[in-house]
Design a protein around this motif. Structure first.
Motif, PDB file in Angstrom:
ATOM      1  N   SER A   1     -83.591   1.012 -17.266  1.00 31.76           N
ATOM      2  CA  SER A   1     -84.801   1.811 -17.063  1.00 31.76           C
ATOM      3  C   SER A   1     -85.812   1.622 -18.188  1.00 31.76           C
ATOM      4  O   SER A   1     -87.025   1.636 -17.952  1.00 31.76           O
ATOM      5  N   ASP A   2     -85.326   1.437 -19.436  1.00 34.16           N
ATOM      6  CA  ASP A   2     -86.274   1.331 -20.548  1.00 34.16           C
ATOM      7  C   ASP A   2     -85.878   0.323 -21.610  1.00 34.16           C
ATOM      8  O   ASP A   2     -86.546   0.225 -22.646  1.00 34.16           O
ATOM      9  N   ARG A   3     -84.808  -0.460 -21.409  1.00 38.27           N
ATOM     10  CA  ARG A   3     -84.368  -1.434 -22.402  1.00 38.27           C
ATOM     11  C   ARG A   3     -83.328  -2.343 -21.760  1.00 38.27           C
ATOM     12  O   ARG A   3     -82.953  -2.160 -20.612  1.00 38.27           O
ATOM     13  N   ASP A   4     -82.845  -3.331 -22.525  1.00 35.54           N
ATOM     14  CA  ASP A   4     -81.743  -4.167 -22.072  1.00 35.54           C
ATOM     15  C   ASP A   4     -80.733  -4.300 -23.214  1.00 35.54           C
ATOM     16  O   ASP A   4     -80.919  -3.745 -24.306  1.00 35.54           O
ATOM     17  N   LEU A   5     -79.643  -5.013 -22.968  1.00 35.95           N
ATOM     18  CA  LEU A   5     -78.585  -5.107 -23.969  1.00 35.95           C
ATOM     19  C   LEU A   5     -79.030  -5.883 -25.209  1.00 35.95           C
ATOM     20  O   LEU A   5     -78.547  -5.626 -26.313  1.00 35.95           O
ATOM     21  N   PHE A   6     -79.946  -6.836 -25.049  1.00 34.69           N
ATOM     22  CA  PHE A   6     -80.493  -7.525 -26.218  1.00 34.69           C
ATOM     23  C   PHE A   6     -81.185  -6.535 -27.145  1.00 34.69           C
ATOM     24  O   PHE A   6     -81.049  -6.595 -28.381  1.00 34.69           O
ATOM     25  N   GLN A   7     -81.935  -5.623 -26.560  1.00 34.48           N
ATOM     26  CA  GLN A   7     -82.650  -4.637 -27.368  1.00 34.48           C
ATOM     27  C   GLN A   7     -81.677  -3.666 -28.033  1.00 34.48           C
ATOM     28  O   GLN A   7     -81.888  -3.263 -29.178  1.00 34.48           O
ATOM     29  N   VAL A   8     -80.613  -3.312 -27.319  1.00 37.78           N
ATOM     30  CA  VAL A   8     -79.588  -2.463 -27.934  1.00 37.78           C
ATOM     31  C   VAL A   8     -78.994  -3.169 -29.145  1.00 37.78           C
ATOM     32  O   VAL A   8     -78.802  -2.565 -30.210  1.00 37.78           O
TER      33      VAL A   8
ATOM     34  N   VAL B   1     -70.317   9.288 -19.141  1.00 42.93           N
ATOM     35  CA  VAL B   1     -71.752   8.977 -19.065  1.00 42.93           C
ATOM     36  C   VAL B   1     -72.297   9.479 -17.729  1.00 42.93           C
ATOM     37  O   VAL B   1     -72.390   8.750 -16.750  1.00 42.93           O
ATOM     38  N   ASP B   2     -72.642  10.727 -17.689  1.00 42.11           N
ATOM     39  CA  ASP B   2     -73.188  11.344 -16.486  1.00 42.11           C
ATOM     40  C   ASP B   2     -74.634  11.763 -16.744  1.00 42.11           C
ATOM     41  O   ASP B   2     -75.142  11.685 -17.868  1.00 42.11           O
ATOM     42  N   GLY B   3     -75.280  12.221 -15.693  1.00 38.13           N
ATOM     43  CA  GLY B   3     -76.643  12.709 -15.836  1.00 38.13           C
ATOM     44  C   GLY B   3     -77.657  11.633 -16.134  1.00 38.13           C
ATOM     45  O   GLY B   3     -78.696  11.892 -16.751  1.00 38.13           O
ATOM     46  N   ILE B   4     -77.375  10.381 -15.703  1.00 40.65           N
ATOM     47  CA  ILE B   4     -78.303   9.276 -15.938  1.00 40.65           C
ATOM     48  C   ILE B   4     -79.490   9.377 -14.976  1.00 40.65           C
ATOM     49  O   ILE B   4     -79.310   9.534 -13.768  1.00 40.65           O
ATOM     50  N   THR B   5     -80.699   9.289 -15.509  1.00 37.39           N
ATOM     51  CA  THR B   5     -81.906   9.257 -14.690  1.00 37.39           C
ATOM     52  C   THR B   5     -82.504   7.865 -14.754  1.00 37.39           C
ATOM     53  O   THR B   5     -82.818   7.367 -15.840  1.00 37.39           O
ATOM     54  N   THR B   6     -82.636   7.217 -13.606  1.00 36.17           N
ATOM     55  CA  THR B   6     -83.086   5.831 -13.574  1.00 36.17           C
ATOM     56  C   THR B   6     -84.547   5.741 -13.143  1.00 36.17           C
ATOM     57  O   THR B   6     -85.062   6.610 -12.431  1.00 36.17           O
ATOM     58  N   ARG B   7     -85.187   4.626 -13.546  1.00 38.96           N
ATOM     59  CA  ARG B   7     -86.578   4.384 -13.175  1.00 38.96           C
ATOM     60  C   ARG B   7     -86.750   2.906 -12.860  1.00 38.96           C
ATOM     61  O   ARG B   7     -86.757   2.069 -13.757  1.00 38.96           O
ATOM     62  N   GLU B   8     -86.896   2.580 -11.583  1.00 42.14           N
ATOM     63  CA  GLU B   8     -87.152   1.206 -11.176  1.00 42.14           C
ATOM     64  C   GLU B   8     -88.652   0.918 -11.296  1.00 42.14           C
ATOM     65  O   GLU B   8     -89.477   1.775 -10.961  1.00 42.14           O
ATOM     66  N   PRO B   9     -89.022  -0.268 -11.772  1.00 40.50           N
ATOM     67  CA  PRO B   9     -90.451  -0.614 -11.820  1.00 40.50           C
ATOM     68  C   PRO B   9     -91.051  -0.618 -10.417  1.00 40.50           C
ATOM     69  O   PRO B   9     -90.489  -1.218  -9.489  1.00 40.50           O
TER      70      PRO B   9
END
Length: 374
Positions: free
Chosen positions: A98-105, A302-310
């Motif tokens: 939604s706002d990053r990828d694993l590279f950014q992590v 890991v619950d309560g995840i809110t996703t945002r698709e472009p």
């Protein structure tokens, strides 16, 4: 080298194309299920070499592409924890959440590592007993057995700090979902040979009968694809709808019983969400109760995840075969491999990545560019 050169022979390709042209008398729409097949088709221009009556529709057979955004976001949250070593195959690192990828992590301090096998992740867990090690287990029936074996080994060897974040999906329920969609145009399937090498062909006859569609198990080299199309068109022209194995060098009707037994021991069938498509009943696996202690979702809550698709990304339509990649307004402009909006642009099996890599931008190729498997 034998199976590379032998199945890329231009003269044999021309013969198969001539036979397909001589057989086809009306328009037909075929879906290749596997993303690896899509890349072969686009790389060699097979779809443009076929007669106009034969249309190839790209299916949802890219495991990275169909991993749901919610699972990606869960992976990102787990990977960012200081006590975690997060292991993944390399093609997942650039898949946007939604706002990053694993590279950014990883750039922000997360311990994200590329591995070449889930057993590599298990070894890391053995070497780091005071850290939690998580492997991102995605894919179809082809990658599920080694992931199942790794969890089995972790339990057998008593390695408590290893867990699996599971997002495995199954092909037959996806075929059913495609055929029951109101917008479906598919009249036949080229089934993925590597999936059938594991699971066999036992689940396909019922689908072929119920939906009156030929299903031809097909390999991944240019001649494999053309032979699969030839057999499929022949069935369609005759009004037949059977399951045919055009990949006998790798696929047996019963598949791999040992791999199937491992899957049955470690996993259980569950409903699974597919990115861009939605939830398909009984289309995935999760760890069975016996192995639940190694389930990363259960372990990290890991619950309560809110996703945002472009909003501009139309990869869901691409995955359903409703849209060719270059028909998306964002393709090659605001969406590129360096700045992807969706997984179909970054995965090594994604249709958008294939179109971008092989410059399929909606421009008709010259005859030289369209020469068979050149």
């Amino acid at each position: 080298m034998k199976y590379l050169e032998e199945f890329q022979n231009p003269e044999l390709a021309r013969r198969l194309l001539d036979e397909i042209r001589a057989t086809v008398t009306r328009p037909w729409a075929l879906m290749e299920v596997c993303g690896g097949q899509t890349h072969t088709i686009i790389r060699h221009g097979i779809d443009q070499l076929l007669p106009d009556e034969v249309e190839l529709i790209h299916g949802p057979g890219c495991p990275v592409c169909v991993t749901p955004l919610e699972v990606i976001d869960k992976a990102l949250e787990i990977a960012a924890r200081p006590d975690v070593i997060f292991c993944s195959f390399g093609d997942m690192l650039r898949v946007p959440g939604s706002d990053r990828d694993l590279f950014q992590v990883r750039s922000r301090g997360g311990d994200v590592r590329v591995v070449y096998s889930p057993l590599d992740a298990l070894k890391i867990a053995q070497q780091n007993p005071h850290r939690e090690v998580v492997f991102f287990g995605i894919g179809f029936e082809t990658t599920a057995p080694p992931n199942a074996m790794t969890v089995h080994q972790a339990r057998k060897l008593g390695i408590p700090n290893f867990s699996l974040l599971v997002s495995h999906v199954r092909v037959p329920p996806a075929i059913e979902a495609i055929m029951t969609s109101p917008s479906c145009r598919v009249q036949a399937f080229l089934a993925a040979g590597h999936v059938c090498s594991v699971m066999g062909m036992g689940e396909y006859p019922e689908l072929a009968d119920r939906f009156q569609v030929p299903i031809v198990v097909t390999g991944f080299e240019p001649l494999d694809i053309l032979e699969g199309v030839r057999r499929t068109v022949r069935q369609l022209e005759r009004g037949e709808h059977t399951v045919d194995n055009a990949y006998p060098r790798a696929v047996r009707s019963e598949g791999n019983p040992a791999a199937q037994a491992m899957l049955a021991d470690v996993f259980e069938v569950t409903d699974r969400a597919w990115r861009g498509i939605g939830t398909i009943p009984a289309s995935g696996w999760r760890l069975s109760e016996r192995y639940r202690d190694h389930d990363a979702e259960h372990r990290f809550s890991v619950d309560g995840i809110t996703t945002r698709e472009p909003a501009a990304c139309r990869s869901g339509e691409v995955l359903q075969g409703l849209l060719k990649p270059h028909e998306c307004e964002a393709f090659g402009t605001t969406c590129t491999p360096r700045s992807p909006l969706g997984a179909t642009m970054v995965s090594s099996e994604g249709a958008c990545a294939a179109y971008y890599l092989y410059r399929r931008l909606g421009i008709t190729p010259t005859p030289q560019e369209a020469s068979p498997v050149a």
